[in-house]
Write a protein that holds these residues in place. Structure first.
Motif, PDB file in Angstrom:
ATOM      1  N   LEU A 261     -29.360 -49.057  68.523  1.00 24.83           N
ATOM      2  CA  LEU A 261     -28.984 -49.682  67.248  1.00 24.83           C
ATOM      3  C   LEU A 261     -30.206 -50.145  66.469  1.00 24.83           C
ATOM      4  O   LEU A 261     -30.222 -50.106  65.239  1.00 24.83           O
ATOM      5  N   GLN A 262     -31.238 -50.545  67.176  1.00 25.46           N
ATOM      6  CA  GLN A 262     -32.463 -50.997  66.521  1.00 25.46           C
ATOM      7  C   GLN A 262     -33.192 -49.839  65.846  1.00 25.46           C
ATOM      8  O   GLN A 262     -33.975 -50.045  64.924  1.00 25.46           O
ATOM      9  N   GLU A 263     -32.910 -48.628  66.267  1.00 28.03           N
ATOM     10  CA  GLU A 263     -33.527 -47.447  65.656  1.00 28.03           C
ATOM     11  C   GLU A 263     -33.035 -47.209  64.226  1.00 28.03           C
ATOM     12  O   GLU A 263     -33.742 -46.627  63.418  1.00 28.03           O
ATOM     13  N   TRP A 264     -31.782 -47.641  63.917  1.00 23.37           N
ATOM     14  CA  TRP A 264     -31.220 -47.262  62.621  1.00 23.37           C
ATOM     15  C   TRP A 264     -30.365 -48.337  61.948  1.00 23.37           C
ATOM     16  O   TRP A 264     -30.217 -48.336  60.735  1.00 23.37           O
ATOM     17  N   PHE A 265     -29.809 -49.256  62.714  1.00 19.17           N
ATOM     18  CA  PHE A 265     -28.817 -50.177  62.148  1.00 19.17           C
ATOM     19  C   PHE A 265     -29.428 -51.509  61.708  1.00 19.17           C
ATOM     20  O   PHE A 265     -29.069 -52.037  60.658  1.00 19.17           O
ATOM     21  N   ALA A 266     -30.305 -52.070  62.500  1.00 22.09           N
ATOM     22  CA  ALA A 266     -30.906 -53.370  62.200  1.00 22.09           C
ATOM     23  C   ALA A 266     -32.366 -53.362  62.625  1.00 22.09           C
ATOM     24  O   ALA A 266     -32.788 -52.530  63.425  1.00 22.09           O
ATOM     25  N   ASP A 267     -33.133 -54.306  62.093  1.00 21.47           N
ATOM     26  CA  ASP A 267     -34.553 -54.384  62.429  1.00 21.47           C
ATOM     27  C   ASP A 267     -34.779 -54.842  63.860  1.00 21.47           C
ATOM     28  O   ASP A 267     -35.709 -54.409  64.518  1.00 21.47           O
ATOM     29  N   LYS A 268     -33.904 -55.747  64.338  1.00 16.97           N
ATOM     30  CA  LYS A 268     -34.021 -56.250  65.700  1.00 16.97           C
ATOM     31  C   LYS A 268     -32.618 -56.426  66.261  1.00 16.97           C
ATOM     32  O   LYS A 268     -31.740 -56.968  65.587  1.00 16.97           O
TER      33      LYS A 268
ATOM     34  N   TRP B 172     -32.123 -58.644  60.260  1.00 20.21           N
ATOM     35  CA  TRP B 172     -32.695 -57.803  59.220  1.00 20.21           C
ATOM     36  C   TRP B 172     -33.766 -58.599  58.490  1.00 20.21           C
ATOM     37  O   TRP B 172     -33.549 -59.765  58.149  1.00 20.21           O
ATOM     38  N   ASP B 173     -34.911 -57.980  58.261  1.00 25.17           N
ATOM     39  CA  ASP B 173     -36.005 -58.588  57.481  1.00 25.17           C
ATOM     40  C   ASP B 173     -36.380 -59.983  57.975  1.00 25.17           C
ATOM     41  O   ASP B 173     -36.696 -60.863  57.175  1.00 25.17           O
ATOM     42  N   GLY B 174     -36.332 -60.207  59.274  1.00 21.71           N
ATOM     43  CA  GLY B 174     -36.728 -61.495  59.838  1.00 21.71           C
ATOM     44  C   GLY B 174     -35.758 -62.630  59.564  1.00 21.71           C
ATOM     45  O   GLY B 174     -36.069 -63.788  59.813  1.00 21.71           O
ATOM     46  N   GLY B 175     -34.575 -62.302  59.041  1.00 19.13           N
ATOM     47  CA  GLY B 175     -33.589 -63.333  58.716  1.00 19.13           C
ATOM     48  C   GLY B 175     -32.878 -63.877  59.945  1.00 19.13           C
ATOM     49  O   GLY B 175     -33.145 -63.483  61.078  1.00 19.13           O
ATOM     50  N   VAL B 176     -31.952 -64.787  59.692  1.00 18.23           N
ATOM     51  CA  VAL B 176     -31.160 -65.394  60.756  1.00 18.23           C
ATOM     52  C   VAL B 176     -30.278 -64.308  61.380  1.00 18.23           C
ATOM     53  O   VAL B 176     -29.621 -63.552  60.670  1.00 18.23           O
ATOM     54  N   PRO B 177     -30.267 -64.200  62.701  1.00 17.44           N
ATOM     55  CA  PRO B 177     -29.463 -63.162  63.353  1.00 17.44           C
ATOM     56  C   PRO B 177     -27.965 -63.353  63.105  1.00 17.44           C
ATOM     57  O   PRO B 177     -27.480 -64.476  63.033  1.00 17.44           O
ATOM     58  N   GLU B 178     -27.278 -62.225  62.940  1.00 20.61           N
ATOM     59  CA  GLU B 178     -25.820 -62.228  62.857  1.00 20.61           C
ATOM     60  C   GLU B 178     -25.312 -61.688  64.184  1.00 20.61           C
ATOM     61  O   GLU B 178     -25.865 -60.727  64.720  1.00 20.61           O
ATOM     62  N   LYS B 179     -24.260 -62.310  64.698  1.00 22.39           N
ATOM     63  CA  LYS B 179     -23.770 -61.947  66.021  1.00 22.39           C
ATOM     64  C   LYS B 179     -22.414 -61.271  65.957  1.00 22.39           C
ATOM     65  O   LYS B 179     -21.549 -61.651  65.174  1.00 22.39           O
TER      66      LYS B 179
END
Length: 127
Positions: free
Chosen positions: A30-37, A49-56
């Motif tokens: 998922l980190q390859e295409w969906f989200a940054d981390k 995404w973009d160093g923002g607060v993680p969504e769970k």
């Protein structure tokens, strides 16, 4: 009661269901295409995404090489997003089916976003 509607998108993919499933169901994939981390702990995935607060999102159901369904923890319990892998009967082509919920007025934008995301996925797959 949620006002959001379920919508479905289909994308033909040139790769095996097993490889595609790895990109849809693992943090590394998922980190390859969906989200940054992407991190995962006890069936709860954390997307940033973009160093923002993680969504769970929790995994609510899955079947290896077939589908995985996530539910954002901040959304209505009946809403989810799902990646399903299907094969066409005649050509035996692999199809990625994405199901998601959005406000009726946002479905077009959400569909375009999924289109952009899947282009990145297909690029990573070499498809």
């Amino acid at each position: 009661m949620s006002k959001k509607q379920l919508f479905t998108l289909e994308f033909p993919v040139r790769c095996s269901p097993g490889i595609l499933y790895e990109f849809l169901s693992t943090p590394a994939g998922l980190q390859e295409w969906f989200a940054d981390k992407v991190d995962e702990w006890e069936n709860v995935f954390s997307f940033s995404w973009d160093g923002g607060v993680p969504e769970k999102a929790e995994v609510v159901d899955k079947e290896e090489n077939k589908f995985i369904r996530f539910r954002w923890l901040h959304n209505d319990k009946n809403e989810y997003f799902e990646f399903r892998i299907e094969k066409t009967e005649i050509s035996n082509q692999t199809i990625l089916v994405i199901k998601d919920f959005a406000e009726k007025s946002d479905i077009k934008d959400q569909s375009q976003l999924w289109g952009y995301q899947t282009k990145e996925l297909f690029h990573r797959l070499g498809s």
